[in-house]
Design an enzyme around this catalytic site. Structure first.
Site, mmCIF file in Angstrom:
data_model
loop_
_atom_site.group_PDB
_atom_site.id
_atom_site.type_symbol
_atom_site.label_atom_id
_atom_site.label_comp_id
_atom_site.label_asym_id
_atom_site.label_seq_id
_atom_site.Cartn_x
_atom_site.Cartn_y
_atom_site.Cartn_z
ATOM 1 N N ARG B 330 0.703 -1.353 -0.042
ATOM 2 C CA ARG B 330 0.064 0.146 0.043
ATOM 3 C C ARG B 330 0.681 1.229 0.053
ATOM 4 O O ARG B 330 0.657 2.195 -0.667
ATOM 5 C CB ARG B 330 -0.901 0.033 1.176
ATOM 6 C CG ARG B 330 -1.800 -0.862 1.354
ATOM 7 C CD ARG B 330 -2.486 -1.270 2.438
ATOM 8 N NE ARG B 330 -3.688 -2.149 2.328
ATOM 9 C CZ ARG B 330 -4.604 -2.570 2.999
ATOM 10 N NH1 ARG B 330 -4.501 -2.279 4.584
ATOM 11 N NH2 ARG B 330 -5.269 -3.503 2.894
ATOM 12 N N HIS B 401 -5.843 5.351 6.662
ATOM 13 C CA HIS B 401 -6.760 4.231 6.540
ATOM 14 C C HIS B 401 -6.542 3.395 7.904
ATOM 15 O O HIS B 401 -7.486 2.877 8.685
ATOM 16 C CB HIS B 401 -6.327 3.237 5.213
ATOM 17 C CG HIS B 401 -7.014 1.780 5.649
ATOM 18 N ND1 HIS B 401 -8.260 1.783 5.310
ATOM 19 C CD2 HIS B 401 -6.714 0.738 5.590
ATOM 20 C CE1 HIS B 401 -8.565 0.559 5.501
ATOM 21 N NE2 HIS B 401 -7.678 -0.240 5.402
HETATM 22 C C1 LIG Z 1 -12.896 0.285 5.339
HETATM 23 C C2 LIG Z 1 -11.769 -0.687 6.058
HETATM 24 C C3 LIG Z 1 -11.449 -1.715 5.401
HETATM 25 C C4 LIG Z 1 -10.602 -2.670 5.902
HETATM 26 N N1 LIG Z 1 -10.500 -3.793 5.394
HETATM 27 C C5 LIG Z 1 -9.249 -4.630 6.245
HETATM 28 C C6 LIG Z 1 -9.198 -5.779 5.456
HETATM 29 O O1 LIG Z 1 -9.810 -6.314 4.317
HETATM 30 N N2 LIG Z 1 -8.496 -6.851 6.218
HETATM 31 C C7 LIG Z 1 -7.912 -6.479 7.238
HETATM 32 O O2 LIG Z 1 -7.177 -7.063 7.777
HETATM 33 N N3 LIG Z 1 -7.903 -5.379 7.802
HETATM 34 C C8 LIG Z 1 -8.786 -4.371 7.234
HETATM 35 N N4 LIG Z 1 -9.178 -3.098 7.837
HETATM 36 C C9 LIG Z 1 -8.459 -2.665 9.208
HETATM 37 C C10 LIG Z 1 -9.113 -3.534 10.329
HETATM 38 O O3 LIG Z 1 -10.415 -3.341 9.934
HETATM 39 C C11 LIG Z 1 -9.026 -2.944 11.603
HETATM 40 O O4 LIG Z 1 -7.794 -2.665 11.819
HETATM 41 C C12 LIG Z 1 -9.691 -3.690 12.782
HETATM 42 O O5 LIG Z 1 -10.793 -4.100 12.307
HETATM 43 C C13 LIG Z 1 -9.411 -2.874 14.130
HETATM 44 O O6 LIG Z 1 -10.077 -3.849 14.861
HETATM 45 P P1 LIG Z 1 -9.955 -3.179 16.596
HETATM 46 O O7 LIG Z 1 -10.699 -4.571 17.186
HETATM 47 O O8 LIG Z 1 -8.528 -3.150 16.940
HETATM 48 O O9 LIG Z 1 -10.759 -2.152 16.688
HETATM 49 P P2 LIG Z 1 -12.315 -1.394 16.095
HETATM 50 O O10 LIG Z 1 -12.967 -2.563 15.369
HETATM 51 O O11 LIG Z 1 -11.937 -0.357 15.807
HETATM 52 O O12 LIG Z 1 -13.109 -1.417 17.418
HETATM 53 C C14 LIG Z 1 -12.771 -0.548 18.325
HETATM 54 C C15 LIG Z 1 -13.838 -0.606 19.518
HETATM 55 O O13 LIG Z 1 -13.511 0.153 20.613
HETATM 56 C C16 LIG Z 1 -14.676 0.729 21.132
HETATM 57 N N5 LIG Z 1 -14.102 2.059 21.623
HETATM 58 C C17 LIG Z 1 -13.449 2.962 21.118
HETATM 59 N N6 LIG Z 1 -13.243 4.009 22.011
HETATM 60 C C18 LIG Z 1 -13.757 3.670 22.990
HETATM 61 C C19 LIG Z 1 -13.893 4.324 24.190
HETATM 62 N N7 LIG Z 1 -13.399 5.579 24.349
HETATM 63 N N8 LIG Z 1 -14.673 3.821 25.179
HETATM 64 C C20 LIG Z 1 -15.452 2.754 24.726
HETATM 65 N N9 LIG Z 1 -15.416 1.954 23.820
HETATM 66 C C21 LIG Z 1 -14.464 2.655 22.868
HETATM 67 C C22 LIG Z 1 -15.549 0.989 19.730
HETATM 68 O O14 LIG Z 1 -16.699 1.145 20.331
HETATM 69 C C23 LIG Z 1 -15.293 -0.416 19.255
HETATM 70 O O15 LIG Z 1 -15.999 -1.140 19.605
HETATM 71 C C24 LIG Z 1 -10.018 -2.323 7.350
HETATM 72 C C25 LIG Z 1 -10.202 -0.988 7.758
HETATM 73 C C26 LIG Z 1 -11.163 -0.205 7.067
HETATM 74 C C27 LIG Z 1 -11.421 1.284 7.750
#
Ligand SMILES: Cc1cc2nc3c(=O)[nH]c(=O)nc-3n(C[C@H](O)[C@H](O)[C@H](O)COP(=O)(O)OP(=O)(O)OC[C@H]3O[C@@H](n4cnc5c(N)ncnc54)[C@H](O)[C@@H]3O)c2cc1C
Ligand code: FES
Lengths: 253, 639
Positions: B330, B401
C-alpha cells in the site's frame, strides 16, 4: 467538487427523551450539493443549528458505508429512504430535486423506544441473538477448517442471510413491528451450514420466544421488510424460521 | 520508564510454545474470582471478551455503539491472511512471517510477528466453526485470493464483507457468554479515563452516552481494544466514532505511545468530492487483483478515459514494479499516486485521482465473473459517485486508513502500566512501519482469541491483586477530572464548531504529516497544531449539556485529544530521520522515490512518555532497540 446546488425543506421529528412529547420542526437548507450524502446534508443542518445557538438533531451513524447498521431513520414514510438496497448513510442527495420537502422520523416500534430525536434503542436485537443466535464453539476447540466442506450453493445462501446489518429497518417498515426478518436471517444463516445443525432446534425456539418477549409483533406476510432491507435479505428467511419453529415445537425427541 | 519487551529466548519457532510452557496458570476456580474490563468490541475486543469469559473470568465489555456488532471492524472488506497453504503455492508460517516483517519495512518485533503467523491458521478454524461463511470453491473447500505484498494466495474472504462476517462470529461468541452470565455487557459507554492504583491498572471511568452519567468500574486488569486513531486526519476510511481518547488518556496516565507517526494511507479510496465530505470510502485492495492502475500520459488530458488509447496510458505501477505490478504494498502504491498527481497527471475535477480500470479483466473473464468477485464494491462505488465502474474506470486516490502506531506493549501485549493490556489496532505491535492487507483482522483476532487469554492469566496469577473499591481516591480523582473536562468544553461557548476545528486540524495533518513529510513542514505543523489547539480551547462551541445524548459533546472531547496526539505524531515524524514503510521523509529517498531506511540509527521503536502539556506537548522519547536475529535486513524491493 462541482455538482449543482439545491434548496431542500426538512420536517424533522424532535423529541427530548423517551418520555418527552415529540413534535416536527421545519428547516430549510439552500446550499445542498447533489454529491452530498443524506447524512452529510444533516451534518450541514446541524452546523447551521449550532451556529444559531440551537440544539442539533441527534441521529445514529458510524461507518457511513452501509455496513454497521447504526443509521436508521424513516424518510417520507420509508425506512432508509427512497433508494432500494441502500442504507440512509449511502443515500445521496442526487436522488432529490430542488425544492423538495423531506420528512424525517425515527424508526418507530414499541420495542425500539426513542432515546432522543431520531435515535432509538435497539438493544432488543442484541437480546434476540443472545438467546441463541450462535454456534456454541469455544475458542481453541475448532476442528481444522477444511475438514467440513460446505457446498458452494449453501455457502452462498448462508452468506446472503448472514449479511444482515441489524439496522432495524425491517421492524420500522412492518405494520406489525415484527422482527421476523432480522431473527429469521440469523436462523437461516446458521441453518444452511453444517456447523449450525447441532443446536438448530433450540436456537429457533429460544430466539422466537425472545422476539415475542421483546414486544415485536407477528409476521403477516406484508413483505414490507424485504422491500426496505438495505442488504436485500429475502423473506424466505421468515419461511425458514417458521418451518423450523413448527418442527421444533412438535418434535420432542 | 523501563521498556522490557519480555521476548522469550530460544529459536524463533519455539518461543511462543516455550512461553506458554513457562507462564503461570490460574486454576478454573480461581479465574472465577477475577474480573477483567474489556474496552471495545471490534475483532480484538469481542474475541478477547468471549475467550476470557469462556475460560471463567468475569468480564465487563464496553463499547461506544449501541451494539457490539457495530464496531468499526465490521467495515473491513477484503480478507484475512493465514498460512494454510491450501492453494499449494508454497506458503508457510515462515513465509507469512517474512512477508509481514518485510512489508513492515523491518520496524517490528520479530517474535511478535512470528507468533502472529503461527496462530493465523487457528483463527480460520475458529471462524469456520462459528459459521463464518467464507468463500468456497466448487469442491466445498475454502477459497483464497492474493493481496498486496505477497506472491502467494493466502487471503480468506467472505465476498467484500470479511470484517462483517468475522466480527459477527466474534460478537455471537460474546453474546453466548452474556447469555451464560459471564459477560456484563455495557454498550453506549465511552471510556474517559484509566484508573491506576498502586501503579497497576485497576479500573476505568466511562460516560453513559444516553444519560450522560459518569461511572466507575473496577477490575483486576483492563484490556484496551479501542482501535486506531486515523480520524486525527478528520477524513479517513475509519468509522466516525473511531477515536484515540481511550488510548490517549491511558498515555496521559503513564502508558508509552509507540511509533505514533506510522500511518497507513490506503491507495484505493474514492476521491474527495467536496468540503462537506465527512468520510472517505475504501475500495478494497482486492480490486488490484484485476484492476489496472493508470493515468493519462498527457497532463490535463480531459478525454473520456475509454477514448484514451493504450499507448497514451501510463500504467505506472506495472511499469515501475514489473514483478509485483498492481499488487505492490500500500505505501508504495500511495506514494506513486501522489507522485504522478504531483506531476500533473492526475484526473477528474480536482486532479487528485487516478484510474483503476477493469476493462481488460472484463474482456478476459467476462462481466459476470467480475461481478461475482466484486459486485458489492462496484455497487457501492456507483452509489457514491453516480458512475458505473463496469463501463468507466473507477477514480481512486489514497486516503488515511490504518494506524500502525499505538500504545507500546511487550510480548504479552501488556503496556508498561502493569495490568493494562492492549490489543488490536490500538497497540503498536505487529505491523512495523506498514501493514500488509488482510493482516489487521488476523492480528486483532490473534490477540483476542489466542494471546490475551493466556497472558492475562499469567499476570493475574503472578500478582497479588487485593480488591479495590470504586470509592478509592484514585477513582474519585479520575471521575472528577473527566466530568470537569466536559464542563470546560461546554463552557467555552465560543463561535466555531467542533467539526470546523477538526477539519482544519485534519488539513494540517494531511498536508504536512501525511503521505510525504519533511523537516520544514513538520516544524510548521507543530506550530500550527499548537496555535489551533489554543484557539480550540478559547473558541469552540459545544451545544447542549452533559446530561443526555449529545454527539457534539462526544466529538468535542475526542477532538481535544486529537489535538494533543497530533503534536506527538509530528514530533515522532520529525525525530525519525529516515524513510521507512509509510513514513516517507522527502529528505531520505532514492532518486526514483524509494524509501531509504537508516538501520544504523533508527532500528528502534519510538516509545513516548507523556510529561505534560503547557502550550506545548512535553514528551520524552524512549527507544526499544529492534534486534533482528532471524531475518536479514534488506532494502525492500518490489521491482
Ligand atoms: C474500510 C476498511 C476496510 C478494512 N479492510 C480490512 C481488510 O480487508 N483486512 C484487514 O485485515 N483489515 C482491514 N481493515 C483494518 C481493520 O478493519 C481494523 O484495523 C480492525 O478491524 C481494528 O479492529 P479493532 O478490534 O482493533 O478495533 P475496532 O474495530 O476499531 O473497534 C474499536 C472498539 O472500541 C470501542 N471504543 C473505542 N473507543 C472507545 C472508548 N473511548 N470507550 C469505549 N469503547 C471505545 C468501539 O466502540 C469499538 O467497539 C480495514 C479498515 C477499514 C477502515
Ligand atoms: S452508518 Fe453504518 S450502516 Fe449507515
Amino acid at each position: 467538487m462541482g455538482g449543482s446546488n439545491m434548496t431542500i425543506h426538512l420536517k424533522i421529528w424532535r423529541q427530548e427523551g423517551p418520555e418527552a412529547e415529540g413534535r416536527f420542526e421545519t428547516y430549510t437548507l439552500d446550499q445542498v450539493n447533489e454529491h452530498m450524502s443524506f447524512l452529510e446534508m444533516l451534518d450541514v443542518l446541524n452546523e447551521q443549528l449550532v451556529t444559531e445557538g440551537k440544539l442539533p438533531v441527534e441521529f445514529d451513524y458510524d461507518c457511513r458505508e452501509g455496513i454497521c447498521g447504526s443509521c436508521n431513520m424513516v424518510i417520507n414514510g420509508k425506512a432508509h429512504g427512497p433508494k432500494r438496497l441502500t442504507a440512509v448513510c449511502q443515500l445521496h442527495m442526487r436522488n432529490y430535486s430542488d425544492g423538495d420537502t423531506i420528512v424525517i422520523e425515527p424508526a418507530r416500534a414499541a420495542a425500539f423506544p426513542v432515546i432522543r430525536d431520531l435515535v432509538v434503542d435497539r438493544s432488543a436485537f442484541d437480546r434476540i441473538i443472545e438467546a441463541g443466535g450462535y454456534v456454541s464453539v469455544k475458542t481453541g476447540s475448532a476442528p481444522e477448517a477444511n475438514t467440513l466442506p460446505v457446498d458452494q450453493f449453501n455457502a452462498n445462501k448462508a452468506f446472503d442471510y448472514a449479511t444482515c446489518i441489524g439496522c432495524g429497518a425491517c421492524v420500522a417498515a412492518c405494520p406489525n413491528s415484527s422482527a421476523s426478518l432480522f431473527t429469521g436471517a440469523k436462523i437461516a444463516h446458521l441453518n444452511k451450514l453444517p456447523q449450525g445443525q447441532p443446536e438448530r432446534k433450540n436456537r429457533v425456539l429460544a430466539m422466537v420466544e425472545q422476539m415475542e418477549k421483546e414486544g415485536f409483533g407477528d409476521c403477516s406476510n406484508f413483505a414490507e421488510c424485504e422491500a426496505v432491507c438495505p442488504v436485500g435479505i429475502s423473506i424466505s428467511a421468515i419461511a425458514e424460521m417458521r418451518r423450523d419453529y413448527m418442527k421444533a415445537m412438535f418434535d420432542d425427541n | 520508564m523501563k521498556l522490557d519487551s519480555k521476548v522469550p529466548s530460544g529459536p524463533l519457532e519455539s518461543k511462543w510454545e516455550k512461553h506458554l510452557n513457562e507462564i503461570n496458570l490460574l486454576a478454573p476456580n480461581n479465574k472465577r474470582k477475577h474480573h477483567v474490563l474489556v474496552v471495545g468490541t471490534g475483532l480484538a475486543g469481542a474475541s478477547a471478551a468471549a475467550s476470557l469469559a469462556e475460560l471463567g473470568y468475569n468480564v465487563t465489555s464496553f463499547c461506544i455503539q449501541d451494539s457490539a456488532r457495530r464496531a468499526h471492524s465490521i467495515a473491513a472488506q477484503g480478507g484475512i491472511n493465514a498460512a494454510k497453504n491450501y492453494p499449494n503455492d508454497g506458503d508457510t508460517i515462515r513465509r507469512l512471517f517474512n512477508d509481514t516483517i518485510k512489508g513492515g519495512d523491518y520496524r517490528s518485533r520479530e517474535a511478535n510477528v512470528y507468533r502472529l503467523a503461527q496462530v493465523s491458521n487457528e483463527i480460520i478454524d475458529q471462524a469456520v466453526a462459528q459459521g463464518v461463511p467464507f468463500a468456497r470453491e466448487y469442491s466445498g473447500l475454502l477459497d483464497n485470493r492474493s493481496f498486496g505484498g505477497a506472491q502467494v494466495s493466502r487471503t480468506f474472504y467472505a465476498r467484500g464483507q470479511t470484517g462483517q462476517q468475522l466480527l459477527l462470529g466474534a460478537y455471537q461468541a460474546m453474546m453466548r457468554m452474556i447469555h451464560a452470565g459471564k459477560i456484563d455487557y455495557q454498550p453506549r459507554k465511552e471510556m474517559l479515563d484509566l484508573v491506576v492504583v498502586d501503579g497497576k491498572a485497576r479500573g476505568i471511568i466511562t460516560r453513559d452516552l444516553v444519560s450522560g452519567k459518569i461511572e466507575r468500574w473496577s477490575g483486576d486488569a483492563v484490556v484496551l481494544c479501542t482501535g486506531g486513531y486515523g480520524n486525527v486526519f478528520y477524513l479517513s476510511t475509519n468509522a466516525k466514532n473511531s477515536n484515540v481518547t481511550a488510548a490517549w488518556r491511558c498515555h496521559k496516565r503513564g502508558a508509552a505511545f509507540a511509533n505514533p507517526c506510522y500511518v497507513q494511507i490506503h491507495p484505493t479510496c474514492i476521491p474527495v468530492s467536496g468540503d462537506y465530505q465527512s468520510k472517505l470510502t475504501l475500495m478494497s485492495e482486492s480490486l488490484r487483483n484485476d484492476g489496472r492502475v493508470w493515468v493519462p500520459k498527457k497532463k490535463g488530458d480531459e478525454r473520456n478515459p475509454n477514448d484514451i488509447p493504450e499507448e497514451e496510458r501510463y500504467y505506472y505501477l506495472e511499469e515501475r514494479y514489473p514483478s509485483f505490478g498492481n499488487l505492490v504494498p500500500r505505501d508504495v502504491a500511495s506514494r506513486n499516486a501522489k507522485m504522478v498527481t504531483d506531476d500533473g497527471m492526475g484526473i477528474g475535477p480536482t486532479g487528485r485521482a487516478v484510474y483503476l480500470d477493469f476493462r481488460d479483466a472484463i474482456d478476459r473473464d467476462g462481466k459476470e465473473a467480475i461481478k461475482a468477485k466484486y459486485g458489492n464494491l462496484f455497487d457501492m462505488y456507483e452509489n457514491i459517485t453516480g458512475d458505473n465502474p463496469y463501463e468507466q474506470p473507477m477514480r481512486i486516490f489514497p486516503a488515511v486508513h490504518y494506524t500502525m502506531g499505538g500504545l507500546w506493549v511487550d510480548y504479552n501485549l501488556m503496556s508498561n502500566i502493569p495490568g493494562l493490556f492492549v490489543a488490536g489496532e490500538a497497540n503498536f505491535s505487529d505491523h512495523g512501519a506498514n501493514r500488509l492487507g488482510a493482516s489487521a483482522l488476523m492480528q486483532g483476532l490473534a490477540d483476542g482469541y489466542f494471546v490475551i487469554p493466556y497472558t492475562i492469566g499469567d499476570y493475574i496469577a503472578g500478582n497479588d491483586l487485593a480488591a479495590v473499591s470504586t470509592d478509592d481516591e484514585a477513582f474519585g480523582e479520575a471521575a472528577d477530572a473527566s466530568a470537569k473536562q466536559l464542563d470546560k468544553l461546554l463552557n467555552v461557548k465560543g463561535d466555531r464548531s467542533v467539526i470546523d476545528f477538526h477539519r482544519e486540524l485534519g488539513k494540517i495533518m494531511w498536508d504536512k504529516v501525511g503521505i510525504a513529510r519533511n523537516r520544514e513542514g513538520l516544524e510548521q505543523a507543530i506550530e500550527e497544531i499548537r496555535s489551533l489547539r489554543e484557539e480550540f480551547w478559547k473558541n469552540v462551541r459545544v451545544p447542549g449539556e452533559a446530561g443526555y445524548y449529545n454527539k457534539y459533546l462526544e466529538f468535542a472531547h475526542r477532538v481535544a485529544d486529537y489535538f494533543e496526539l497530533a503534536e506527538l505524531m509530528a514530533l515522532d515524524a520529525l525525530q525519525r530521520n529516515e524513510s521507512c514503510g509509510c513514513h516517507l521523509r522527502d529528505e531520505y529517498q532514492t532518486e526514483d522515490g524509494e524509501a531509504v531506511r537508516n538501520d544504523e540509527e533508527f532500528s528502534f521503536v519510538a516509545a513516548w512518555e507523556y510529561k505534560g502539556l503547557n502550550g506545548k506537548l512535553e514528551a520524552e522519547l524512549h527507544k526499544e532497540d529492534l534486534e533482528f536475529e532471524f531475518v536479514e535486513l534488506k532494502q525492500r524491493s518490489y521491482k
